[in-house]
Design a protein around this motif. Structure first.
Motif, PDB file in Angstrom:
ATOM      1  N   ARG A 130       0.827  -1.275  -0.043  1.00  0.00           N
ATOM      2  CA  ARG A 130      -0.096   0.057   0.080  1.00  0.00           C
ATOM      3  C   ARG A 130       0.748   1.211   0.024  1.00  0.00           C
ATOM      4  O   ARG A 130       0.576   2.090  -0.639  1.00  0.00           O
ATOM      5  CB  ARG A 130      -0.830  -0.153   1.103  1.00  0.00           C
ATOM      6  N   LYS A 131       2.045   1.244   0.700  1.00  0.00           N
ATOM      7  CA  LYS A 131       2.846   2.146   0.651  1.00  0.00           C
ATOM      8  C   LYS A 131       3.459   2.527  -0.648  1.00  0.00           C
ATOM      9  O   LYS A 131       3.549   3.708  -1.039  1.00  0.00           O
ATOM     10  CB  LYS A 131       3.871   1.873   1.851  1.00  0.00           C
ATOM     11  N   ARG A 132       4.073   1.694  -1.246  1.00  0.00           N
ATOM     12  CA  ARG A 132       4.372   1.719  -2.585  1.00  0.00           C
ATOM     13  C   ARG A 132       3.438   2.301  -3.370  1.00  0.00           C
ATOM     14  O   ARG A 132       3.766   3.032  -4.356  1.00  0.00           O
ATOM     15  CB  ARG A 132       5.031   0.509  -3.042  1.00  0.00           C
ATOM     16  N   ILE A 133       2.095   1.820  -3.608  1.00  0.00           N
ATOM     17  CA  ILE A 133       1.110   2.130  -4.348  1.00  0.00           C
ATOM     18  C   ILE A 133       0.837   3.455  -4.201  1.00  0.00           C
ATOM     19  O   ILE A 133       0.736   4.239  -5.065  1.00  0.00           O
ATOM     20  CB  ILE A 133      -0.115   1.380  -4.271  1.00  0.00           C
ATOM     21  N   ALA A 134       0.790   4.015  -2.884  1.00  0.00           N
ATOM     22  CA  ALA A 134       0.445   5.468  -2.475  1.00  0.00           C
ATOM     23  C   ALA A 134       1.611   6.215  -2.995  1.00  0.00           C
ATOM     24  O   ALA A 134       1.380   7.282  -3.684  1.00  0.00           O
ATOM     25  CB  ALA A 134       0.344   5.626  -1.014  1.00  0.00           C
ATOM     26  N   LYS A 135       2.959   6.008  -3.126  1.00  0.00           N
ATOM     27  CA  LYS A 135       4.014   6.815  -3.614  1.00  0.00           C
ATOM     28  C   LYS A 135       4.105   6.820  -5.008  1.00  0.00           C
ATOM     29  O   LYS A 135       4.071   7.873  -5.479  1.00  0.00           O
ATOM     30  CB  LYS A 135       5.357   5.857  -3.069  1.00  0.00           C
ATOM     31  N   GLU A 136       3.626   5.770  -5.704  1.00  0.00           N
ATOM     32  CA  GLU A 136       3.329   5.713  -7.137  1.00  0.00           C
ATOM     33  C   GLU A 136       2.536   6.588  -7.357  1.00  0.00           C
ATOM     34  O   GLU A 136       2.313   7.562  -8.643  1.00  0.00           O
ATOM     35  CB  GLU A 136       3.322   4.379  -7.731  1.00  0.00           C
ATOM     36  N   LEU A 137       1.139   6.816  -6.839  1.00  0.00           N
ATOM     37  CA  LEU A 137       0.090   7.508  -7.070  1.00  0.00           C
ATOM     38  C   LEU A 137       0.452   9.078  -6.886  1.00  0.00           C
ATOM     39  O   LEU A 137      -0.057   9.909  -7.849  1.00  0.00           O
ATOM     40  CB  LEU A 137      -1.048   7.064  -6.155  1.00  0.00           C
ATOM     41  N   ARG A 138       1.139   9.243  -5.753  1.00  0.00           N
ATOM     42  CA  ARG A 138       1.615  10.696  -5.565  1.00  0.00           C
ATOM     43  C   ARG A 138       2.359  11.059  -6.655  1.00  0.00           C
ATOM     44  O   ARG A 138       2.323  12.341  -7.096  1.00  0.00           O
ATOM     45  CB  ARG A 138       2.216  10.701  -4.322  1.00  0.00           C
ATOM     46  N   GLU A 139       3.398  10.176  -7.279  1.00  0.00           N
ATOM     47  CA  GLU A 139       4.432  10.525  -8.401  1.00  0.00           C
ATOM     48  C   GLU A 139       3.419  10.985  -9.590  1.00  0.00           C
ATOM     49  O   GLU A 139       3.707  11.816 -10.433  1.00  0.00           O
ATOM     50  CB  GLU A 139       5.451   9.625  -8.573  1.00  0.00           C
ATOM     51  N   LEU A 140       2.268  10.099  -9.864  1.00  0.00           N
ATOM     52  CA  LEU A 140       1.527  10.237 -11.045  1.00  0.00           C
ATOM     53  C   LEU A 140       0.639  11.536 -11.044  1.00  0.00           C
ATOM     54  O   LEU A 140       0.704  12.411 -11.831  1.00  0.00           O
ATOM     55  CB  LEU A 140       0.384   9.221 -11.053  1.00  0.00           C
ATOM     56  N   ILE A 141       0.336  11.728  -9.887  1.00  0.00           N
ATOM     57  CA  ILE A 141      -0.372  13.127  -9.412  1.00  0.00           C
ATOM     58  C   ILE A 141       0.522  14.463  -9.622  1.00  0.00           C
ATOM     59  O   ILE A 141       0.013  15.321 -10.461  1.00  0.00           O
ATOM     60  CB  ILE A 141      -1.048  13.114  -8.036  1.00  0.00           C
ATOM     61  N   ARG A 142       1.565  14.179  -9.098  1.00  0.00           N
ATOM     62  CA  ARG A 142       2.541  15.397  -9.315  1.00  0.00           C
ATOM     63  C   ARG A 142       3.018  15.670 -10.737  1.00  0.00           C
ATOM     64  O   ARG A 142       2.877  16.725 -11.262  1.00  0.00           O
ATOM     65  CB  ARG A 142       3.889  15.159  -8.553  1.00  0.00           C
ATOM     66  N   ALA A 143       3.013  14.481 -11.557  1.00  0.00           N
ATOM     67  CA  ALA A 143       3.344  14.495 -12.977  1.00  0.00           C
ATOM     68  C   ALA A 143       2.103  15.318 -13.739  1.00  0.00           C
ATOM     69  O   ALA A 143       2.455  16.116 -14.750  1.00  0.00           O
ATOM     70  CB  ALA A 143       3.883  13.267 -13.536  1.00  0.00           C
ATOM     71  N   ALA A 144       0.977  14.921 -13.292  1.00  0.00           N
ATOM     72  CA  ALA A 144      -0.121  15.281 -13.987  1.00  0.00           C
ATOM     73  C   ALA A 144      -0.421  16.981 -13.717  1.00  0.00           C
ATOM     74  O   ALA A 144      -0.749  17.527 -14.649  1.00  0.00           O
ATOM     75  CB  ALA A 144      -1.462  14.376 -13.786  1.00  0.00           C
ATOM     76  N   GLU A 145      -0.229  17.109 -12.457  1.00  0.00           N
ATOM     77  CA  GLU A 145      -0.377  18.675 -12.134  1.00  0.00           C
ATOM     78  C   GLU A 145       0.679  19.407 -12.733  1.00  0.00           C
ATOM     79  O   GLU A 145       0.435  20.565 -13.436  1.00  0.00           O
ATOM     80  CB  GLU A 145      -0.144  18.767 -10.548  1.00  0.00           C
ATOM     81  N   GLY A 146       1.957  18.888 -12.972  1.00  0.00           N
ATOM     82  CA  GLY A 146       3.017  19.399 -13.659  1.00  0.00           C
ATOM     83  C   GLY A 146       2.605  19.929 -15.158  1.00  0.00           C
ATOM     84  O   GLY A 146       2.859  21.081 -15.740  1.00  0.00           O
ATOM     85  N   ALA A 147       1.990  19.048 -15.968  1.00  0.00           N
ATOM     86  CA  ALA A 147       1.568  19.032 -17.171  1.00  0.00           C
ATOM     87  C   ALA A 147       0.355  19.912 -17.295  1.00  0.00           C
ATOM     88  O   ALA A 147       0.342  20.814 -18.161  1.00  0.00           O
ATOM     89  CB  ALA A 147       1.073  17.605 -17.666  1.00  0.00           C
ATOM     90  N   LEU A 148      -0.561  19.826 -16.284  1.00  0.00           N
ATOM     91  CA  LEU A 148      -1.847  20.854 -16.242  1.00  0.00           C
ATOM     92  C   LEU A 148      -1.384  22.070 -16.268  1.00  0.00           C
ATOM     93  O   LEU A 148      -2.048  23.234 -16.721  1.00  0.00           O
ATOM     94  CB  LEU A 148      -2.780  20.330 -15.045  1.00  0.00           C
ATOM     95  N   ALA A 149      -0.416  22.388 -15.258  1.00  0.00           N
ATOM     96  CA  ALA A 149       0.131  23.922 -15.110  1.00  0.00           C
ATOM     97  C   ALA A 149       0.836  24.292 -16.372  1.00  0.00           C
ATOM     98  O   ALA A 149       0.371  25.673 -16.619  1.00  0.00           O
ATOM     99  CB  ALA A 149       1.178  23.807 -13.918  1.00  0.00           C
ATOM    100  N   LYS A 150       1.306  23.569 -17.203  1.00  0.00           N
ATOM    101  CA  LYS A 150       1.837  24.003 -18.502  1.00  0.00           C
ATOM    102  C   LYS A 150       0.825  24.556 -19.450  1.00  0.00           C
ATOM    103  O   LYS A 150       0.904  25.373 -19.922  1.00  0.00           O
ATOM    104  CB  LYS A 150       2.887  23.189 -19.208  1.00  0.00           C
ATOM    105  N   VAL A 151      -0.230  23.474 -19.425  1.00  0.00           N
ATOM    106  CA  VAL A 151      -1.454  23.773 -20.320  1.00  0.00           C
ATOM    107  C   VAL A 151      -2.066  24.951 -19.935  1.00  0.00           C
ATOM    108  O   VAL A 151      -2.549  25.850 -21.014  1.00  0.00           O
ATOM    109  CB  VAL A 151      -2.156  22.494 -20.285  1.00  0.00           C
ATOM    110  N   GLU A 152      -2.313  25.159 -18.555  1.00  0.00           N
ATOM    111  CA  GLU A 152      -3.045  26.415 -18.376  1.00  0.00           C
ATOM    112  C   GLU A 152      -2.305  27.403 -18.352  1.00  0.00           C
ATOM    113  O   GLU A 152      -2.613  28.725 -18.309  1.00  0.00           O
ATOM    114  CB  GLU A 152      -3.517  26.192 -16.673  1.00  0.00           C
ATOM    115  N   GLY A 153      -0.791  27.361 -18.488  1.00  0.00           N
ATOM    116  CA  GLY A 153      -0.057  28.552 -18.826  1.00  0.00           C
ATOM    117  C   GLY A 153      -0.476  29.237 -20.366  1.00  0.00           C
ATOM    118  O   GLY A 153       0.322  30.296 -20.571  1.00  0.00           O
ATOM    119  N   GLY A 154      -0.898  28.411 -20.825  1.00  0.00           N
ATOM    120  CA  GLY A 154      -1.151  28.692 -22.384  1.00  0.00           C
ATOM    121  C   GLY A 154      -0.263  28.778 -23.451  1.00  0.00           C
ATOM    122  O   GLY A 154      -0.127  29.338 -24.387  1.00  0.00           O
ATOM    123  N   ARG A 155       0.733  27.614 -22.979  1.00  0.00           N
ATOM    124  CA  ARG A 155       1.782  27.805 -24.198  1.00  0.00           C
ATOM    125  C   ARG A 155       2.011  26.346 -24.785  1.00  0.00           C
ATOM    126  O   ARG A 155       1.577  25.343 -24.410  1.00  0.00           O
ATOM    127  CB  ARG A 155       3.164  28.197 -23.642  1.00  0.00           C
TER     128      ARG A 155
END
Length: 155
Positions: A130-155
């Motif tokens: 469960r700890k490993r799954i949670a870690k991997e999910l957090r990394e996925l969320i961070r990657a998705a939020e990073g991409a979203l920030a770039k998309v919302e940045g408009g470039r």
């Protein structure tokens, strides 16, 4: 008398450990904080000896910054019955979205799939899995939020 429950303390300790993992391991944190590795380790330890050792707020902010995600701060907010939401006034990432952003998101999603699949192989998911799954999910969320920030940045 303290009002924080054992469950809330364990949640904060789990989040602390997750932030260390996301930030490159506990040894990557002493230069950013006012405490050493052994003290940082106590903040994430479930050992009875360190049950009352919970990360101080200034160290938690530094750890969350290093992890590039408010993992610990979110756990603290949940203990109070709140949840964090992104600050809409914060400027979006001005850099352009690239194929690497998509690859990073897919790679992290693949890591989540792998962690869940491996955990389910024996028909049950234990605490370490469960700890490993949670870690991997957090990394996925961070990657998705990073991409979203770039998309919302408009470039």
């Amino acid at each position: 008398m303290r009002t924080i429950s054992e469950v809330e303390t364990r949640s904060i300790k789990s989040a602390t450990d997750a932030a260390y993992t996301l930030g490159g391991g506990v040894t990557a944190f002493p230069a950013l904080t006012r405490v050493n590795v052994s003290t940082l380790s106590k903040y994430a330890s479930f050992n009875d000896e360190f049950a009352d050792s919970v990360i101080p707020c200034d160290v938690a902010v530094e750890a969350d910054r290093r992890a590039k995600s408010p993992v610990i701060t979110s756990a603290m907010a949940r203990a109070l019955g709140f949840r964090l939401v992104p600050d809409e006034e914060r400027p979006a990432d001005p850099s352009p979205i690239t194929e690497m952003d998509a690859i990073r998101v897919m790679s992290e999603a693949s890591d989540v799939l792998k962690a869940i699949t491996e955990a389910r192989e024996d028909g049950r998911v234990d605490a370490l899995e469960r700890k490993r799954i949670a870690k991997e999910l957090r990394e996925l969320i961070r990657a998705a939020e990073g991409a979203l920030a770039k998309v919302e940045g408009g470039r």
